[in-house]
Design a protein around this motif. Structure first.
Motif, mmCIF file in Angstrom:
data_model
loop_
_atom_site.group_PDB
_atom_site.id
_atom_site.type_symbol
_atom_site.label_atom_id
_atom_site.label_comp_id
_atom_site.label_asym_id
_atom_site.label_seq_id
_atom_site.Cartn_x
_atom_site.Cartn_y
_atom_site.Cartn_z
ATOM 1 N N THR A 231 0.828 -1.201 0.000
ATOM 2 C CA THR A 231 0.000 0.000 0.000
ATOM 3 C C THR A 231 0.867 1.258 0.000
ATOM 4 O O THR A 231 1.808 1.375 0.781
ATOM 5 C CB THR A 231 -0.930 0.024 1.235
ATOM 6 N N ILE A 232 0.522 2.163 -0.912
ATOM 7 C CA ILE A 232 1.166 3.478 -0.996
ATOM 8 C C ILE A 232 0.124 4.515 -0.643
ATOM 9 O O ILE A 232 -1.046 4.405 -1.031
ATOM 10 C CB ILE A 232 1.706 3.752 -2.416
ATOM 11 N N CYS A 233 0.522 5.534 0.105
ATOM 12 C CA CYS A 233 -0.396 6.623 0.449
ATOM 13 C C CYS A 233 0.215 7.943 0.009
ATOM 14 O O CYS A 233 1.425 8.154 0.122
ATOM 15 C CB CYS A 233 -0.639 6.641 1.958
ATOM 16 N N SER A 234 -0.625 8.829 -0.527
ATOM 17 C CA SER A 234 -0.231 10.194 -0.873
ATOM 18 C C SER A 234 -1.316 11.137 -0.389
ATOM 19 O O SER A 234 -2.502 10.800 -0.415
ATOM 20 C CB SER A 234 -0.054 10.365 -2.385
ATOM 21 N N VAL A 235 -0.907 12.327 0.052
ATOM 22 C CA VAL A 235 -1.849 13.325 0.565
ATOM 23 C C VAL A 235 -1.544 14.670 -0.084
ATOM 24 O O VAL A 235 -0.375 15.066 -0.186
ATOM 25 C CB VAL A 235 -1.743 13.470 2.092
ATOM 26 N N GLY A 236 -2.590 15.371 -0.523
ATOM 27 C CA GLY A 236 -2.375 16.705 -1.075
ATOM 28 C C GLY A 236 -3.575 17.171 -1.872
ATOM 29 O O GLY A 236 -4.489 16.393 -2.184
ATOM 30 N N ARG A 237 -3.570 18.455 -2.211
ATOM 31 C CA ARG A 237 -4.637 18.994 -3.047
ATOM 32 C C ARG A 237 -4.528 18.426 -4.460
ATOM 33 O O ARG A 237 -3.433 18.171 -4.947
ATOM 34 C CB ARG A 237 -4.567 20.523 -3.078
ATOM 35 N N PHE A 238 -5.679 18.255 -5.081
ATOM 36 C CA PHE A 238 -5.705 17.722 -6.437
ATOM 37 C C PHE A 238 -5.444 18.853 -7.427
ATOM 38 O O PHE A 238 -6.364 19.402 -8.052
ATOM 39 C CB PHE A 238 -7.052 17.052 -6.725
ATOM 40 N N GLY A 258 5.408 -6.575 -12.092
ATOM 41 C CA GLY A 258 5.181 -7.637 -11.130
ATOM 42 C C GLY A 258 5.076 -7.173 -9.699
ATOM 43 O O GLY A 258 5.086 -7.995 -8.773
ATOM 44 N N CYS A 259 4.974 -5.859 -9.491
ATOM 45 C CA CYS A 259 4.867 -5.310 -8.134
ATOM 46 C C CYS A 259 3.387 -5.071 -7.821
ATOM 47 O O CYS A 259 2.768 -4.144 -8.349
ATOM 48 C CB CYS A 259 5.654 -4.005 -8.036
ATOM 49 N N LYS A 260 2.824 -5.923 -6.986
ATOM 50 C CA LYS A 260 1.419 -5.779 -6.616
ATOM 51 C C LYS A 260 1.262 -4.603 -5.659
ATOM 52 O O LYS A 260 1.859 -4.590 -4.576
ATOM 53 C CB LYS A 260 0.910 -7.070 -5.969
ATOM 54 N N VAL A 261 0.474 -3.612 -6.067
ATOM 55 C CA VAL A 261 0.401 -2.378 -5.294
ATOM 56 C C VAL A 261 -0.998 -1.788 -5.355
ATOM 57 O O VAL A 261 -1.730 -1.963 -6.339
ATOM 58 C CB VAL A 261 1.451 -1.360 -5.813
ATOM 59 N N ARG A 262 -1.362 -1.107 -4.283
ATOM 60 C CA ARG A 262 -2.611 -0.342 -4.256
ATOM 61 C C ARG A 262 -2.258 1.040 -3.708
ATOM 62 O O ARG A 262 -1.666 1.168 -2.649
ATOM 63 C CB ARG A 262 -3.643 -1.046 -3.366
ATOM 64 N N TRP A 263 -2.622 2.081 -4.467
ATOM 65 C CA TRP A 263 -2.185 3.462 -4.165
ATOM 66 C C TRP A 263 -3.395 4.281 -3.717
ATOM 67 O O TRP A 263 -4.338 4.483 -4.482
ATOM 68 C CB TRP A 263 -1.558 4.070 -5.412
ATOM 69 N N TYR A 264 -3.364 4.752 -2.484
ATOM 70 C CA TYR A 264 -4.462 5.531 -1.916
ATOM 71 C C TYR A 264 -4.084 7.015 -1.897
ATOM 72 O O TYR A 264 -2.997 7.387 -1.449
ATOM 73 C CB TYR A 264 -4.765 5.067 -0.489
ATOM 74 N N ILE A 265 -4.997 7.849 -2.384
ATOM 75 C CA ILE A 265 -4.742 9.286 -2.448
ATOM 76 C C ILE A 265 -5.795 10.016 -1.633
ATOM 77 O O ILE A 265 -7.003 9.875 -1.874
ATOM 78 C CB ILE A 265 -4.744 9.815 -3.900
ATOM 79 N N ILE A 266 -5.329 10.810 -0.675
ATOM 80 C CA ILE A 266 -6.216 11.608 0.178
ATOM 81 C C ILE A 266 -6.130 13.065 -0.274
ATOM 82 O O ILE A 266 -5.036 13.613 -0.394
ATOM 83 C CB ILE A 266 -5.798 11.502 1.648
ATOM 84 N N GLY A 267 -7.278 13.686 -0.506
ATOM 85 C CA GLY A 267 -7.271 15.094 -0.892
ATOM 86 C C GLY A 267 -8.509 15.497 -1.667
ATOM 87 O O GLY A 267 -9.484 14.740 -1.768
ATOM 88 N N TYR A 268 -8.446 16.660 -2.240
ATOM 89 C CA TYR A 268 -9.551 17.219 -3.010
ATOM 90 C C TYR A 268 -8.995 18.344 -3.878
ATOM 91 O O TYR A 268 -7.867 18.807 -3.665
ATOM 92 C CB TYR A 268 -10.644 17.779 -2.081
ATOM 93 N N GLY A 286 -9.213 -0.594 -9.401
ATOM 94 C CA GLY A 286 -8.988 -1.358 -8.184
ATOM 95 C C GLY A 286 -7.641 -1.115 -7.531
ATOM 96 O O GLY A 286 -7.344 -1.707 -6.486
ATOM 97 N N HIS A 287 -6.844 -0.236 -8.149
ATOM 98 C CA HIS A 287 -5.483 -0.053 -7.658
ATOM 99 C C HIS A 287 -5.136 1.391 -7.301
ATOM 100 O O HIS A 287 -4.199 1.623 -6.549
ATOM 101 C CB HIS A 287 -4.487 -0.572 -8.689
ATOM 102 N N VAL A 288 -5.847 2.364 -7.851
ATOM 103 C CA VAL A 288 -5.675 3.764 -7.447
ATOM 104 C C VAL A 288 -7.008 4.217 -6.850
ATOM 105 O O VAL A 288 -8.013 4.296 -7.559
ATOM 106 C CB VAL A 288 -5.274 4.668 -8.623
ATOM 107 N N ILE A 289 -7.009 4.452 -5.563
ATOM 108 C CA ILE A 289 -8.256 4.750 -4.845
ATOM 109 C C ILE A 289 -8.199 6.157 -4.274
ATOM 110 O O ILE A 289 -7.277 6.494 -3.522
ATOM 111 C CB ILE A 289 -8.495 3.726 -3.705
ATOM 112 N N LEU A 290 -9.184 6.967 -4.650
ATOM 113 C CA LEU A 290 -9.297 8.322 -4.108
ATOM 114 C C LEU A 290 -10.147 8.262 -2.846
ATOM 115 O O LEU A 290 -11.321 7.896 -2.888
ATOM 116 C CB LEU A 290 -9.936 9.261 -5.138
#
Length: 401
Positions: A231-238, A258-268, A286-290
């Motif tokens: 899991t990757i997380c990022s935070v910031g304004r869109f 081959g790197c199984k990853v899910r990237w979560y982005i917090i912001g607006y 299913g892999h980049v979730i806002l």
């Protein structure tokens, strides 16, 4: 007792707002009285203001600086609407004459300058006045203080300002504060004449507050990693500067490698629709979730495997420092001020800006468990509070020898 005034637009979710809370929380209230002028009494971070800060009464005139023009023209404040309309015309003419795209900074310069004559003066006299965000004409014209500090929170080379209007402000400030030495250097390339008044004061944060907030919620179910995804997380304004619109492409490249990853982005922000379109374009639903706007992003940062700041440009991203305080491995792209964010290879890594290079570097990092743990351990054993930076402010104000 010395009196300090801080001016700020609002307390909506953002890095500068979190940095302000850190600064206000660190001040010694046995020696200093602090007044806070908010142009708009709004924002999710209002409850986090220290109780000893005196929030000045709401002044509706200051609320007009970024309200919709049509709304102002239809209200009792129609003169403010006319001023804003005139500012809009001035911005268009300036950008057309100088063959540049409309920039937020030029629009802010003209908005502030045109509305300024209609704004009331701030009552009282202060030993120190701090303009914490935005254009500092108000600090110059509407505040009485012995020393005036104007903050810059971004890479100045990305702003495309009206230099004449800038000089009219910076020439009258006592000090121009940047949030990193790299930002100060960039500012001085544009305005070398202000070398004697350009200073660096890094963001002041409260590790105790950040850790307390991180422990308030269990988000393990929301940040799903049951299928073995990192899991990757990022935070910031869109916004364009944050580069979240390229995350779906980077994520797809990671999966191809081959790197199984899910990237979560917090912001607006204004780029939300663009990011959603990119998610669809690259089939990354299913892999980049806002996750949207979060008043408390810290549980998400604490729970992720990697915190990533994939920005095109930054002044000094507060969220990177917060992730380090929470002991998370951090990766940032190679924007111009990236080296001020971390000690590359020690408490984070700098990865290439291009999508292919970024994905390759992130993939290597995520697959290297020992390296990830070393980065995390180094963060956990480093003091990131920067409380000593507060003494710089006291000295600039003449409060300390």
């Amino acid at each position: 007792m010395k009196k300090i005034l801080v001016t700020m637009t609002s307390m909506h979710i953002g890095g500068a707002e979190r940095s302000l809370i850190g600064l206000l929380s660190a001040i010694d209230y046995t020696k200093y009285e602090v007044d806070l002028l908010l142009y708009r009494h709004e924002g999710e971070f209002l409850p986090f203001l220290p109780k000893k800060v005196r929030l000045l009464p709401y002044l509706p005139q200051y609320d007009t600086l970024d309200r919709p023009i049509v709304q102002l023209l239809r209200s009792k404040r129609f003169l403010f609407g006319l001023a804003r309309l005139f500012a809009k015309v001035k911005t268009r003419l300036y950008c057309k004459t100088h063959h540049i795209e409309k920039t937020v900074w030029v629009a802010l310069q003209n908005n502030t300058r045109c509305v300024l004559p209609l704004l009331p003066k701030i009552k009282g006299e202060y030993d120190l006045a701090i303009g914490f965000l935005g254009i500092h004409d108000i600090l110059i014209k509407k505040v009485t203080a012995k020393v005036k500090l104007g903050w810059i929170h971004t890479d100045y080379s990305k702003l495309s300002p009206n230099p004449k209007m800038d000089r009219q402000v910076y020439g009258r400030l006592d000090y121009i504060v940047n949030v990193s030495q790299e930002c100060t250097n960039i500012f001085l390339k544009q305005y070398p004449q202000y070398k004697m008044k350009a200073v660096t004061v890094e963001n002041i944060l409260s590790p105790e507050f950040i850790r307390e907030q991180a422990a308030m919620e269990d988000v393990s179910a929301e940040l799903d990693s049951k299928d073995g995804c990192k899991t990757i997380c990022s935070v910031g304004r869109f916004t364009s500067e944050k580069n979240f619109d390229n995350v779906p492409a980077i994520c797809k490249l990671l999966l191809k490698k081959g790197c199984k990853v899910r990237w979560y982005i917090i912001g607006y922000g204004t780029d939300e629709q663009l990011i959603k379109e990119k998610i669809s374009q690259f089939g990354m639903e299913g892999h980049v979730i806002l996750l949207g706007k979060k008043t408390n992003p810290y549980p998400y940062i604490k729970h992720c495997d990697l915190y990533a700041q994939p920005s095109r440009a930054e002044g000094k991203a507060v969220t990177v420092r917060e992730a380090q305080i929470l002991g998370r491995p951090v990766a940032v792209t190679a924007f111009s001020t990236a080296k001020s964010q971390l000690n590359d290879g020690h408490d984070g890594v700098i990865v290439p800006m291009d999508n292919e290079g970024c994905a390759q570097a992130l993939g290597r990092l995520l697959c290297d468990t020992r390296r990830m743990q070393a980065l995390s351990d180094n963060c956990a054993h480093t003091d990131y509070s920067n409380r000593s930076e507060l003494e710089k402010i006291y000295r600039l104000a003449g409060f300390l020898p």
